[in-house]
Scaffold this motif. Structure first.
Motif, PDB file in Angstrom:
ATOM      1  N   ASN A  74      17.771  13.020  -3.362  1.00  0.00           N
ATOM      2  CA  ASN A  74      17.290  11.672  -3.075  1.00  0.00           C
ATOM      3  C   ASN A  74      17.534  11.283  -1.616  1.00  0.00           C
ATOM      4  OD1 ASN A  74      16.569  11.022  -5.868  1.00  0.00           O
ATOM      5  ND2 ASN A  74      18.774  11.066  -6.252  1.00  0.00           N
ATOM      6  N   ARG A  75      17.687  12.299  -0.757  1.00  0.00           N
ATOM      7  CA  ARG A  75      18.080  12.007   0.626  1.00  0.00           C
ATOM      8  C   ARG A  75      17.111  12.561   1.670  1.00  0.00           C
ATOM      9  NH1 ARG A  75      23.986  14.242   1.163  1.00  0.00           N
ATOM     10  NH2 ARG A  75      22.862  16.101   0.467  1.00  0.00           N
ATOM     11  N   PHE A  76      15.969  13.055   1.255  1.00  0.00           N
ATOM     12  CA  PHE A  76      15.055  13.665   2.215  1.00  0.00           C
ATOM     13  C   PHE A  76      14.019  12.651   2.720  1.00  0.00           C
ATOM     14  CE2 PHE A  76      13.148  14.283  -1.949  1.00  0.00           C
ATOM     15  CZ  PHE A  76      11.800  13.994  -1.743  1.00  0.00           C
ATOM     16  N   ALA A  77      13.541  12.873   3.932  1.00  0.00           N
ATOM     17  CA  ALA A  77      12.471  12.066   4.498  1.00  0.00           C
ATOM     18  C   ALA A  77      11.126  12.718   4.203  1.00  0.00           C
ATOM     19  CB  ALA A  77      12.661  11.916   6.002  1.00  0.00           C
ATOM     20  N   ALA A  78      10.087  11.899   4.100  1.00  0.00           N
ATOM     21  CA  ALA A  78       8.734  12.399   3.868  1.00  0.00           C
ATOM     22  C   ALA A  78       7.874  12.051   5.073  1.00  0.00           C
ATOM     23  CB  ALA A  78       8.132  11.792   2.608  1.00  0.00           C
ATOM     24  N   PRO A  79       7.209  13.037   5.679  1.00  0.00           N
ATOM     25  CA  PRO A  79       6.390  12.771   6.863  1.00  0.00           C
ATOM     26  C   PRO A  79       5.068  12.120   6.504  1.00  0.00           C
ATOM     27  CG  PRO A  79       6.149  15.049   6.213  1.00  0.00           C
ATOM     28  CD  PRO A  79       7.170  14.454   5.281  1.00  0.00           C
ATOM     29  N   GLY A  80       4.329  11.716   7.534  1.00  0.00           N
ATOM     30  CA  GLY A  80       2.966  11.266   7.324  1.00  0.00           C
ATOM     31  C   GLY A  80       2.064  12.439   6.992  1.00  0.00           C
ATOM     32  N   THR A  81       0.840  12.156   6.633  1.00  0.00           N
ATOM     33  CA  THR A  81      -0.095  13.204   6.249  1.00  0.00           C
ATOM     34  C   THR A  81      -0.516  14.027   7.473  1.00  0.00           C
ATOM     35  OG1 THR A  81      -1.954  11.681   6.508  1.00  0.00           O
ATOM     36  CG2 THR A  81      -0.977  11.895   4.303  1.00  0.00           C
ATOM     37  N   SER A  82      -0.967  15.246   7.205  1.00  0.00           N
ATOM     38  CA  SER A  82      -1.450  16.154   8.248  1.00  0.00           C
ATOM     39  C   SER A  82      -2.746  16.796   7.788  1.00  0.00           C
ATOM     40  CB  SER A  82      -0.427  17.255   8.540  1.00  0.00           C
ATOM     41  OG  SER A  82       0.794  16.720   9.009  1.00  0.00           O
ATOM     42  N   GLY A  83      -3.630  17.102   8.736  1.00  0.00           N
ATOM     43  CA  GLY A  83      -4.859  17.809   8.418  1.00  0.00           C
ATOM     44  C   GLY A  83      -5.856  17.009   7.610  1.00  0.00           C
ATOM     45  N   CYS A  84      -5.757  15.688   7.664  1.00  0.00           N
ATOM     46  CA  CYS A  84      -6.617  14.840   6.829  1.00  0.00           C
ATOM     47  C   CYS A  84      -7.751  14.193   7.603  1.00  0.00           C
ATOM     48  CB  CYS A  84      -5.782  13.752   6.154  1.00  0.00           C
ATOM     49  SG  CYS A  84      -4.396  14.386   5.191  1.00  0.00           S
ATOM     50  N   GLY A  85      -7.894  14.562   8.883  1.00  0.00           N
ATOM     51  CA  GLY A  85      -8.980  14.020   9.678  1.00  0.00           C
ATOM     52  C   GLY A  85      -8.915  12.509   9.795  1.00  0.00           C
ATOM     53  N   ARG A  86     -10.085  11.872   9.755  1.00  0.00           N
ATOM     54  CA  ARG A  86     -10.156  10.415   9.920  1.00  0.00           C
ATOM     55  C   ARG A  86      -9.534   9.650   8.772  1.00  0.00           C
ATOM     56  NH1 ARG A  86     -16.294   9.458  12.332  1.00  0.00           N
ATOM     57  NH2 ARG A  86     -15.999  10.644  14.283  1.00  0.00           N
ATOM     58  N   LEU A  87      -9.321  10.315   7.646  1.00  0.00           N
ATOM     59  CA  LEU A  87      -8.705   9.641   6.496  1.00  0.00           C
ATOM     60  C   LEU A  87      -7.189   9.570   6.610  1.00  0.00           C
ATOM     61  CD1 LEU A  87     -10.697  11.010   3.414  1.00  0.00           C
ATOM     62  CD2 LEU A  87     -10.909   8.797   4.555  1.00  0.00           C
ATOM     63  N   GLY A  88      -6.615  10.246   7.602  1.00  0.00           N
ATOM     64  CA  GLY A  88      -5.170  10.328   7.694  1.00  0.00           C
ATOM     65  C   GLY A  88      -4.467   8.984   7.696  1.00  0.00           C
ATOM     66  N   ARG A  89      -4.923   8.060   8.543  1.00  0.00           N
ATOM     67  CA  ARG A  89      -4.261   6.760   8.638  1.00  0.00           C
ATOM     68  C   ARG A  89      -4.421   5.950   7.361  1.00  0.00           C
ATOM     69  NH1 ARG A  89      -6.290   4.533  14.369  1.00  0.00           N
ATOM     70  NH2 ARG A  89      -5.697   2.571  13.389  1.00  0.00           N
ATOM     71  N   VAL A  90      -5.598   6.060   6.738  1.00  0.00           N
ATOM     72  CA  VAL A  90      -5.829   5.355   5.475  1.00  0.00           C
ATOM     73  C   VAL A  90      -4.930   5.917   4.380  1.00  0.00           C
ATOM     74  CG1 VAL A  90      -7.524   4.838   3.686  1.00  0.00           C
ATOM     75  CG2 VAL A  90      -8.190   4.779   6.094  1.00  0.00           C
ATOM     76  N   LEU A  91      -4.861   7.252   4.299  1.00  0.00           N
ATOM     77  CA  LEU A  91      -4.020   7.876   3.283  1.00  0.00           C
ATOM     78  C   LEU A  91      -2.553   7.542   3.495  1.00  0.00           C
ATOM     79  CD1 LEU A  91      -5.765  11.363   3.068  1.00  0.00           C
ATOM     80  CD2 LEU A  91      -5.724   9.603   1.288  1.00  0.00           C
ATOM     81  N   ASP A  92      -2.100   7.532   4.745  1.00  0.00           N
ATOM     82  CA  ASP A  92      -0.718   7.154   5.020  1.00  0.00           C
ATOM     83  C   ASP A  92      -0.422   5.757   4.492  1.00  0.00           C
ATOM     84  OD1 ASP A  92       0.023   9.524   6.207  1.00  0.00           O
ATOM     85  OD2 ASP A  92      -0.320   8.831   8.263  1.00  0.00           O
ATOM     86  N   LYS A  93      -1.376   4.826   4.686  1.00  0.00           N
ATOM     87  CA  LYS A  93      -1.168   3.463   4.208  1.00  0.00           C
ATOM     88  C   LYS A  93      -1.158   3.396   2.683  1.00  0.00           C
ATOM     89  CE  LYS A  93      -2.648  -1.282   5.096  1.00  0.00           C
ATOM     90  NZ  LYS A  93      -3.605  -2.156   5.833  1.00  0.00           N
ATOM     91  N   VAL A  94      -2.097   4.124   2.054  1.00  0.00           N
ATOM     92  CA  VAL A  94      -2.154   4.146   0.593  1.00  0.00           C
ATOM     93  C   VAL A  94      -0.874   4.730  -0.004  1.00  0.00           C
ATOM     94  CG1 VAL A  94      -3.322   5.194  -1.388  1.00  0.00           C
ATOM     95  CG2 VAL A  94      -4.666   4.240   0.492  1.00  0.00           C
ATOM     96  N   LEU A  95      -0.389   5.827   0.605  1.00  0.00           N
ATOM     97  CA  LEU A  95       0.746   6.560   0.042  1.00  0.00           C
ATOM     98  C   LEU A  95       2.098   6.079   0.553  1.00  0.00           C
ATOM     99  CD1 LEU A  95      -0.809  10.147   0.283  1.00  0.00           C
ATOM    100  CD2 LEU A  95      -0.805   8.601  -1.690  1.00  0.00           C
ATOM    101  N   GLY A  96       2.097   5.157   1.527  1.00  0.00           N
ATOM    102  CA  GLY A  96       3.358   4.642   2.042  1.00  0.00           C
ATOM    103  C   GLY A  96       4.110   5.650   2.883  1.00  0.00           C
ATOM    104  N   LEU A  97       3.393   6.372   3.744  1.00  0.00           N
ATOM    105  CA  LEU A  97       3.991   7.433   4.552  1.00  0.00           C
ATOM    106  C   LEU A  97       3.826   7.125   6.043  1.00  0.00           C
ATOM    107  CD1 LEU A  97       2.552  10.456   2.558  1.00  0.00           C
ATOM    108  CD2 LEU A  97       4.880   9.542   2.429  1.00  0.00           C
ATOM    109  N   PRO A  98       4.719   7.623   6.885  1.00  0.00           N
ATOM    110  CA  PRO A  98       5.941   8.376   6.534  1.00  0.00           C
ATOM    111  C   PRO A  98       6.962   7.474   5.842  1.00  0.00           C
ATOM    112  CG  PRO A  98       5.890   7.873   8.873  1.00  0.00           C
ATOM    113  CD  PRO A  98       4.560   7.463   8.345  1.00  0.00           C
TER     114      PRO A  98
END
Length: 243
Positions: A196-220
């Motif tokens: 329960n102590r690890f960090a999760a990065p933002g998405t990678s390789g997702c193209g233009r959807l990266g920022r949207v997916l980060d917001k949806v998934l709560g990342l990083p």
């Protein structure tokens, strides 16, 4: 393209809903089995010893009688940012371990997992082996494992993931339930682990959807927000056994 714009709009709406706690879960359809790793081409629950490293893959000087294959299956729960999903279809990890000239050694075999549907979205994530494992237990941890998480869904690029081979999510698994023998012959043991102590990065390789997916998934997501807990069963077989 119109279809891409619609997807971005839909995901943006999901991001807003997730941010306000308004997202609701729809019916979850189990995805077809997806496997990763050397030789992992079937459902995780059916792998058994099929992915054990071969004798030729063991280190030079390894005595088969002193080496064993361990085939683990595990269910549990995963939290990555806003992703909160049960691991209800077992993931499988297979590896060999033993000693050469008194030094403990390991050889990874394969990892297989099925996609995990992200509640309230059209997305799924699939745990994948991240290139490093160390299952030698000590007083500090039960083992360490690197993972990446492939993201799939309508319009999501094939290489889209959380963590990459170059920068995977690093787990340090601590024991939550001590080992107990489930079956003596063949030998099967069960135990629980968690991190329960690890960090999760933002998405990678997702193209233009990266920022949207980060917001949806709560990342990083920083350490303390994420977690994984597994109830594992491990079958053990000596390389010295006939057949």
């Amino acid at each position: 393209m119109l279809r891409a714009r619609r997807l971005v709009t839909a995901l943006s709406a999901l991001a807003l809903a997730a941010g306000t706690g308004a997202a609701t879960a729809g019916p979850v359809q189990a995805d077809a089995g997806v496997s990763t790793g050397v030789g992992a081409d079937a459902d995780a629950r059916q792998r058994g010893f099929a992915d054990c490293p071969s004798l030729s893959e063991l280190p030079e000087g390894a005595d088969p009688a002193k080496w064993r294959c361990e085939a683990m299956t595990a269910t549990g729960h995963l939290t990555l940012g806003r992703v909160d999903v049960p691991i209800d279809r077992p993931l499988a990890i297979t590896f060999a371990e033993g000693r050469v000239d008194g030094e403990f050694r390991q050889v990874f075999g394969a990892m297989a997992a099925t996609p995990l549907r992200v509640r309230g979205t059209p997305l799924s994530i699939t745990p994948r082996y991240g290139g490093y494992s160390d299952f030698e237990s000590n007083d500090e941890r039960r083992g360490e494992l690197d993972l990446t998480f492939r993201i799939s869904g309508p319009g999501v690029p094939r290489g889209c993931s959380i963590g990459t081979d170059a920068a995977p999510v690093h787990l340090v698994l601590k024991e939550t339930d001590p080992s107990r023998v489930v079956s003596p012959d063949p030998l099967v043991v069960a135990f629980g682990v968690a991190d329960n102590r690890f960090a999760a990065p933002g998405t990678s390789g997702c193209g233009r959807l990266g920022r949207v997916l980060d917001k949806v998934l709560g990342l990083p997501a920083p350490a303390g927000v994420n977690g994984i807990g597994l109830d594992a069963r491990v079958a053990l077989r000596s390389y010295g056994e006939a057949g």
